[in-house]
Structures are given as C-alpha cells and as structure tokens.
Design an enzyme around this catalytic site. Structure first.
Site, PDB file in Angstrom:
ATOM      1  N   PHE B 122     -58.986   7.032  27.702  1.00 41.91           N
ATOM      2  CA  PHE B 122     -58.897   7.795  28.857  1.00 41.91           C
ATOM      3  C   PHE B 122     -58.849   9.263  28.713  1.00 41.91           C
ATOM      4  O   PHE B 122     -58.121   9.778  27.997  1.00 41.91           O
ATOM      5  CB  PHE B 122     -57.389   7.448  29.599  1.00 41.91           C
ATOM      6  N   THR B 125     -57.093  15.451  29.735  1.00 41.33           N
ATOM      7  CA  THR B 125     -56.689  16.652  29.075  1.00 41.33           C
ATOM      8  C   THR B 125     -57.873  17.646  28.354  1.00 41.33           C
ATOM      9  O   THR B 125     -58.896  17.101  27.848  1.00 41.33           O
ATOM     10  CB  THR B 125     -55.508  16.289  27.866  1.00 41.33           C
ATOM     11  N   ALA B 129     -56.011  22.566  30.287  1.00 42.86           N
ATOM     12  CA  ALA B 129     -55.340  21.579  31.438  1.00 42.86           C
ATOM     13  C   ALA B 129     -54.672  20.626  30.657  1.00 42.86           C
ATOM     14  O   ALA B 129     -55.279  19.610  30.369  1.00 42.86           O
ATOM     15  CB  ALA B 129     -56.595  21.089  32.071  1.00 42.86           C
ATOM     16  N   ILE B 156     -57.756  13.159  22.658  1.00 41.08           N
ATOM     17  CA  ILE B 156     -57.995  11.939  23.482  1.00 41.08           C
ATOM     18  C   ILE B 156     -57.899  10.791  22.416  1.00 41.08           C
ATOM     19  O   ILE B 156     -58.524  10.673  21.346  1.00 41.08           O
ATOM     20  CB  ILE B 156     -59.366  11.758  24.079  1.00 41.08           C
ATOM     21  N   ARG B 267     -24.307  -0.304   3.074  1.00 41.44           N
ATOM     22  CA  ARG B 267     -23.982   1.160   2.125  1.00 41.44           C
ATOM     23  C   ARG B 267     -22.500   1.281   2.060  1.00 41.44           C
ATOM     24  O   ARG B 267     -21.997   1.547   3.111  1.00 41.44           O
ATOM     25  CB  ARG B 267     -24.649   2.173   3.004  1.00 41.44           C
ATOM     26  N   GLY B 340     -29.523  10.655   3.454  1.00 45.28           N
ATOM     27  CA  GLY B 340     -30.647  11.043   2.476  1.00 45.28           C
ATOM     28  C   GLY B 340     -31.798   9.865   2.307  1.00 45.28           C
ATOM     29  O   GLY B 340     -32.929  10.313   2.418  1.00 45.28           O
ATOM     30  N   GLU B 363     -48.813  11.290  28.154  1.00 44.81           N
ATOM     31  CA  GLU B 363     -49.053  10.520  29.472  1.00 44.81           C
ATOM     32  C   GLU B 363     -47.914  11.463  30.737  1.00 44.81           C
ATOM     33  O   GLU B 363     -47.564  10.729  31.383  1.00 44.81           O
ATOM     34  CB  GLU B 363     -48.492   8.951  29.544  1.00 44.81           C
ATOM     35  N   GLY B 364     -47.899  12.782  30.486  1.00 51.09           N
ATOM     36  CA  GLY B 364     -47.014  13.556  31.256  1.00 51.09           C
ATOM     37  C   GLY B 364     -45.913  13.870  30.557  1.00 51.09           C
ATOM     38  O   GLY B 364     -45.083  12.871  30.337  1.00 51.09           O
TER      39      GLY B 364
END
Ligand code: FAD
Ligand code: FAD
Lengths: 262, 382
Positions: B122, B125, B129, B156, B267, B340, B363-364
């Site tokens: 798609f 961009t 823009a 893209i 841990r 770490g 996607e915004g």
C-alpha cells in the site's frame, strides 16, 4: 494419479513412559500422534497430486480413536480418509496388518501409487510397506528420499543408502516407503481444518473388506511378542547440550579431566 | 480471559499459534539479524490460507471479518512483529481493491492475493506527506488509454517483495481532496522501480523501500473506483486495517509479558526469585492488566467494525492507540524486568522493544489517531 497413503497412530515419542513395574510401554494417558514418517508420506502424496492431478486417500488400521489422525490428514490437504477398524483386527502382527490393509485398499478401487512411512516409531519393524506391496502384487522401493519424476507410468526415485543414494525407476502401480528427508510436511490450512471438521470418516469392518477371519488379528499373527524390555544400560552416557562451541568446550574439559585420572 | 470465540475462530487461533510456535519463534532472531525477507514463512502462511482470510469469498478468499484477521495477527505478532508486518502489509495493499475496486479489478487481482501467488503493498506516504496525506505530489496523467505516473513514495512496506502496489496519486491538482485517485501498479510495469531496503531500528526483516515512478505507464482500467475517490479509499482502507496493527500490539505485549514472568520466576537475587519482590510483581501485574485491557478493546472494536462497516473510524483509532501504547510500555518494562539480560540480544525482549515502536508510528501515528477520536467526539456531542 490415484494415491493411497497408509498412516498409523503411534504414541507421541515425547510422551512415552515405561511402566516401572512391568517394564512395558505405558500407553495410558499418552498422547497419540501420526507416525512421524507417515506425515512425510502424506505430504509427498499431496505434492504429487498438486503436480500431476488426482486424489489422495489416507487409510489407517486402528481403534476408533485413530479417526483423529485421519481428520488431521484431511486438514493437511488429503482428499479422502478411511478408517479400518474392527475388534477382529486386534493383536495383528505385520503379516495380519498387511493382509488387512491390502484388503481395505483393494476395496477402494484401482490405485496407481501406495505410499507408506519407512517405519512406525512404536512397532518399528519397517515390514508393513514391503509386505503390503507383495499382498497388492506391486513392485516397491523402500527409503525413498526423492521422487524425481513420473512419465508414461514409470516413476523415477532416489533411494537413501548408508553411503549415498540409488537412482531407480519403478513401474506404476507401485508402493514406496519414504524417509524424512523427502520433504517438509505442511501445516494444516484453514480450509483443510474446516473440511476435516465436517468430514464423516467411513469405517471399514472385517466384513466390509471381505476379509478371511483366519488371517486377521491375533489369530492371524504367527509372531508373538514374548517380552518387551529396555536394554541393559552400557556404561555412563552423558548428553552435552548447548552451541557447537559450548559442546566442544565441555567435551575438551571431560577429556582432559579423564586424562588426569579425575 | 475467555472471549467466547466460536469453534471456527478458535481453530484459526490454534493454527496461527502452531505456525508461530513451530516456525516463527525459532527463526525470528535469525531474521532480525540478517534482515532478510522471511519468504519461507510468508509462503507457509499463504499455503495455510492466511492470505485468503481477508479476501471475500466471491474472489477466492475465505471472507473472514476484521475479528478473524485480528485473532490471526495477534498470534503471529506474538511471535514476531516484523514477520507479521510482512504478512499484514499484503492485507493493507489488497484492501483498496476490496473496498473500492470494480468487479473486474477484484476478479483480476484478488484470487492471486488470496492464494498467496501475489503479494501486495500500500503506497501513500511521500517525503513531504506523512501524517498530512493531502501533501502527496505523485501525479497520474491520462495519455490515451494509459495513466502516466510520476513521483516517489517513501517507506513502503513490502517494497521490492510485492507483485501489486496500490498507489494514490494526484489526478486533478485543482480539486483538493477530491483530486486524488488510486491505482494498481504491477511490479513489472514500465517506469516503475523500488529503492534499496531501508535500515531500521526494528521490524528489520520486513522490507521498507521507496517506490519510484518515472513515466510509469499503466492501462486505464487499473484505476481503483472512480476518479477523485483516492482519499476516500485510503481512509476506508486504514480504518479497516488499523485493528490489525492493534492486534500486533496485543500479541507483542503478551509475548513480552510471557518472557518477563518466566524470567522473574527463575532469576534469583538476594536468595529469592525476583518475582517475590513487590516492585517486580507490581510491574508484572500492570503489564498483565494493560495487556488484557488492550486485548478486550481490540476484540470489541473488531466486532463493532464487522457489525457496523460504515462506522469504523473511532473504534479503529481507539484500539490502535491503546494496544500499541500498551505494547510499547510493556516491552520497555520487560527489558527492565530482565535488566542486563534483557538488554542483550541473546534474549528476545530487546527486539520486542525495538519492534514495538513502529506500531505507534505506521498506519497513522498515535497522535493522529487521537485527533480522529477527538474529532469524532466533537461530532457526537453536538
Ligand atoms: C513393542 C511392540 C513390539 C512388536 N513386535 C512385533 C514383532 O516382533 N513382529 C511383528 O510382526 N509385529 C510386532 N508388533 C506389532 C506391529 O508393530 C504392528 O501391530 C503392525 O504390524 C505394524 O507394524 P509396525 O508398527 O512395525 O509398522 P512398520 O512396518 O514399521 O510401519 C511402516 C509403515 O506401514 C504403515 N502402517 C503400519 N501400520 C499401519 C496401520 N495400522 N495402519 C495403516 N498403516 C500402517 C505406515 O505407513 C508405516 O509408516 C509389535 C508391536 C509393539 C508395540
Ligand atoms: C517501517 C515503516 C513502514 C511504513 N510502511 C508504510 C506503508 O506500507 N505505506 C505507506 O504509505 N506508509 C508507510 N509508512 C509511513 C508511515 O505511515 C508514516 O511514517 C506515518 O504516517 C507518519 O508520517 P511521518 O513519519 O512523516 O511523520 P510526520 O507526519 O512528519 O509526524 C511527525 C510527528 O508530528 C506529529 N504530528 C504530525 N501532524 C500532527 C497533527 N496534525 N497533530 C498532532 N501531531 C501531529 C506526529 O504524530 C509525529 O509525532 C511506514 C513507515 C515506517 C517507518
């Protein structure tokens, strides 16, 4: 091409336990899976169908629970599945198993190719493939690692050997047993899973396959399992784990320790 | 928590989980390291019908809804957001055809997308823009029976890997928002090329490139919908696809939580497993609470979108913001729990943290999504 693949339900190797008292395989509560080699047999059948057209039918002899593996086969692209199930089949050795499977396969009509796994991970005899071929009057190749082509009813295959492989041609109809190197089995598909869920798996009984009762099950089995036992452990065995470098380091440590009489 | 999925949905989840556990998780670190496109995994997903999931039944797909896709993407995202992006980008690239294409265009392209034979991308961009989609400068001019495209698209996903590109370009500069149209460009169209693969912080094996159109000529009938409907198609596409990005956030947060709890139990410091320290325990509790909350919102939004396809924007924006912000927070905290070790590439959580960031951007951006929610509120309370 009409292809039949024989699949067997076996206990999951990851889940196998020995009964501490009797020293026999404890099957209780153990998950059942498709015999690992048979996954490759199925996959090869489906690939041949995709390349040359035709249909793939899976056949399994086993208790009603074996329907689960047939269902799974459908979800992985197989067209049709048949369970061969009857109390009369219980206790079958390889002779009786091949008779029963041969009768069932004949019942399904003309077949161009039968594919079996090289061996089952529980029974482990690797006899069913060859035995079945003889029963069906077909030539066979065992331990096939590649099918290189099909032309004019002749199939070219590569047979795995200890020191390389053989290139062979075989007239169809034929039977092959396959090794794991032949392919990477696919995952199920969403369509396959939906089809499997709706699929009503037919079950053939001894009468359905016109079987001679004397050749079935325990009665038809000249082989008797006298005793199953784990072999005596021979010396100390250690499995090293980790990356290649780590394993090499551990091994060097062990060797130098033993050299110093530790 | 039990979301009372149907048997069929559970089946999709189980299959996606199986592929994720058996194929994606064991290979994700290697793909992150090599940045190679995960073709074998994408092809496996295709063979298992995951590309058919988002294509209508009439065009060779399974006609799955937003909810179905969200469920699948959550599992795949739990394994690897980069690989999931390589998959999801095809859905994003196909949606303009699904939502705006003619029957002819759908029949021509969707069956191959459903089967996985062709992958899609798609392209909105450009360098000037980003959030401001109205700033696009790529043009398409009709010359006889062909459209001639000129311009450059940027960042893209699936660039160089897709066979089909859905591209928006200006067709009438005098008409403002009604002056843009969408087209299908095929990878071998004359005048079309892709730039080199960008070097990224995260989702490294997903391919991101420029698309370059230099007098790129395509047949007239490649226009998606009517002339001037480009931005409408883009908005509909993104509304439909954003819950998918949200579900990648849910899957990723879940993965980070799983790693953190497992680690915290094993841990030992000061003679105790670190999960015994309340400071760690509360961090894990918040991670779990936020992940469940995000999942619930995404599922509800997806169901809302399936039931009300004309009222998607707010639900879509809300769930994208929430779930991707949660993914960011939870992955940062996962690195903190593993400390770490978490910072080392040997453990998966540093990759999860790097991968999480993109979810708040593409996607915004989440700022733009908040704008959308705000604007919808403004409309609702008149
Ligand atoms: C511990 C143990 C020991 C046994 N020892 C012997 C023995 O010494 N001699 C003996 O004759 N039998 C023995 N049996 C029985 C025997 O294993 C099976 O009942 C049967 O004959 C299948 O043989 P297999 O498992 O060796 O299969 P293999 O010959 O190893 O299987 C090869 C292929 O044949 C096909 N196949 C095998 N079984 C089936 C099936 N039921 N349905 C469909 N396809 C199938 C599969 O494609 C499989 O990959 C033993 C069983 C057990 C559990
Ligand atoms: C890895 C990757 C893959 C991508 N894949 C695709 C793809 O497949 N197809 C495609 O078309 N695009 C793709 N993009 C582009 C992506 O959608 C844009 O990066 C995104 O829309 C933001 O645009 P921008 O980066 O230019 O940021 P800008 O728009 O320059 O924004 C910069 C900052 O300003 C904020 N901001 C801008 N405007 C406003 C406003 N009005 N109100 C509040 N805050 C605002 C933003 O939220 C952001 O924080 C991809 C990007 C990346 C990084």
């Amino acid at each position: 091409m009409r292809i039949v693949v024989c699949i067997k339900q076996v206990p999951d190797a990851k889940d196998v336990r020995l009964d501490p008292v009797t020293n026999t395989l404890s099957r209780e509560g153990v998950k059942s899976v498709i015999n690992p080699y048979d996954r490759h047999a199925m996959e090869e059948g489906v690939r041949l169908k995709e390349q040359y057209g035709g249909t793939v039918t899976v056949v399994s002899m086993g208790p009603p629970q074996a329907k689960a593996i047939l269902q799974e086969a459908i979800s992985c692209g197989v067209d049709d599945a048949i369970l061969v199930s009857d109390r009369a089949f219980a206790g079958a050795d390889t002779l009786a198993t091949t008779y029963t499977l041969a009768q069932a396969i004949k019942k399904t009509g003309d077949v161009d190719l039968v594919i079996c796994g090289k061996q089952a991970t529980d029974g482990d005899t690797a006899q069913v493939g060859p035995g079945l071929a003889v029963r069906l009057g077909m030539p066979y190749v065992t331990c096939v690692k590649k099918i290189t082509g099909v032309k004019d009813k002749v199939m070219s295959v590569e047979r795995m050997m200890d020191d390389g492989y053989d290139e062979l041609e075989i007239d169809l109809p034929a039977l092959l047993t396959v090794v794991k190197e032949i392919n990477v089995p696919r995952f199920p598909s969403i369509r396959g899973l939906r089809k499997a869920k709706a699929f009503d798996i037919p079950s053939y009984t001894a009468t359905d396959i016109d079987a001679d009762p004397d050749q079935l099950g325990l009665g038809g089995s000249p082989t008797w399992v006298v005793k199953v036992f784990p072999p005596e452990p021979k010396g100390v065995r250690t499995m090293l784990e980790g990356s290649l470098d780590e394993i090499a380091e551990q091994l060097a440590d062990i060797l130098s320790d033993s050299a110093h009489g530790a | 928590m039990d979301h009372f999925l149907t048997e069929d949905q559970q089946m999709i989840v189980d299959l996606a989980r199986q592929i994720t556990d058996e194929m994606i998780i064991p290979n994700r670190a290697r793909y992150d390291e090599t940045e190679e496109y995960p073709l074998d995994i994408v092809e496996t997903l295709a063979k298992s019908d995951f590309f058919a999931l988002f294509v209508p039944v009439e065009y060779g797909g399974l006609g799955g809804g937003c909810y179905d896709l969200v469920l699948a993407l959550e599992q795949i995202g739990r394994g690897c957001v980069a690989i999931a992006t390589a998959y999801a980008a095809s859905a994003l690239g196909a949606y303009p055809i699904v939502v705006g294409g003619s029957h002819e265009l759908k029949s021509k392209y969707l069956p191959d997308i459903a089967s996985g034979k062709k992958r899609a991308a798609f392209a909105l961009t450009e360098s000037n823009a980003g959030s401001d989609a109205g700033g696009i400068q790529t043009t398409a001019v009709l010359d006889g029976d062909e459209w001639v495209l000129n311009g450059t698209k940027q960042w893209i996903t699936n660039g160089g890997q897709a066979h089909l590109y859905t591209v928006i370009a200006i067709t009438d500069p005098t008409k403002g928002p009604r002056g843009a149209s969408m087209f299908v460009v095929e990878s071998d169209d004359p005048g079309f090329s892709c730039g080199p693969k960008e070097k990224k912080m995260g989702i490294r094996c997903s391919a991101t490139t420029e698309l370059i159109f230099k007098d790129c000529r395509i047949p007239k009938d490649r226009m998606i919908g009517r002339q001037g409907t480009g931005f409408i198609t883009v908005m509909k596409t993104l509304d439909k696809s954003r819950p998918g990005i949200a579900s990648l956030g849910v899957g990723l947060a879940q993965a980070a939580l799983d790693e953190s709890v497992t680690y915290a139990k094993g841990r030992y410091q000061f003679g105790k497993p670190i999960i015994a320290f309340q400071a760690v325990q509360h961090m894990l509790a918040d991670m779990a609470i936020e992940t469940e909350a995000a999942r619930a919102l995404v599922y509800v939004a997806a169901r809302h979108i399936d039931a009300h396809p004309k009222d998607m924007s707010k639900a879509s924006a809300m769930c994208k913001v929430k779930a991707t912000d949660v993914a960011m927070k939870v992955t940062v905290d996962a690195v903190q729990v593993l400390a770490g070790y978490g910072y080392m590439r040997e453990y998966p959580v540093e990759k999860m943290m790097r991968d999480a960031k993109i979810l708040q951007i593409y996607e915004g951006t989440n700022q733009i999504q908040r704008n959308v929610v705000g604007q919808e509120l403004n409309k609702e309370y008149t």
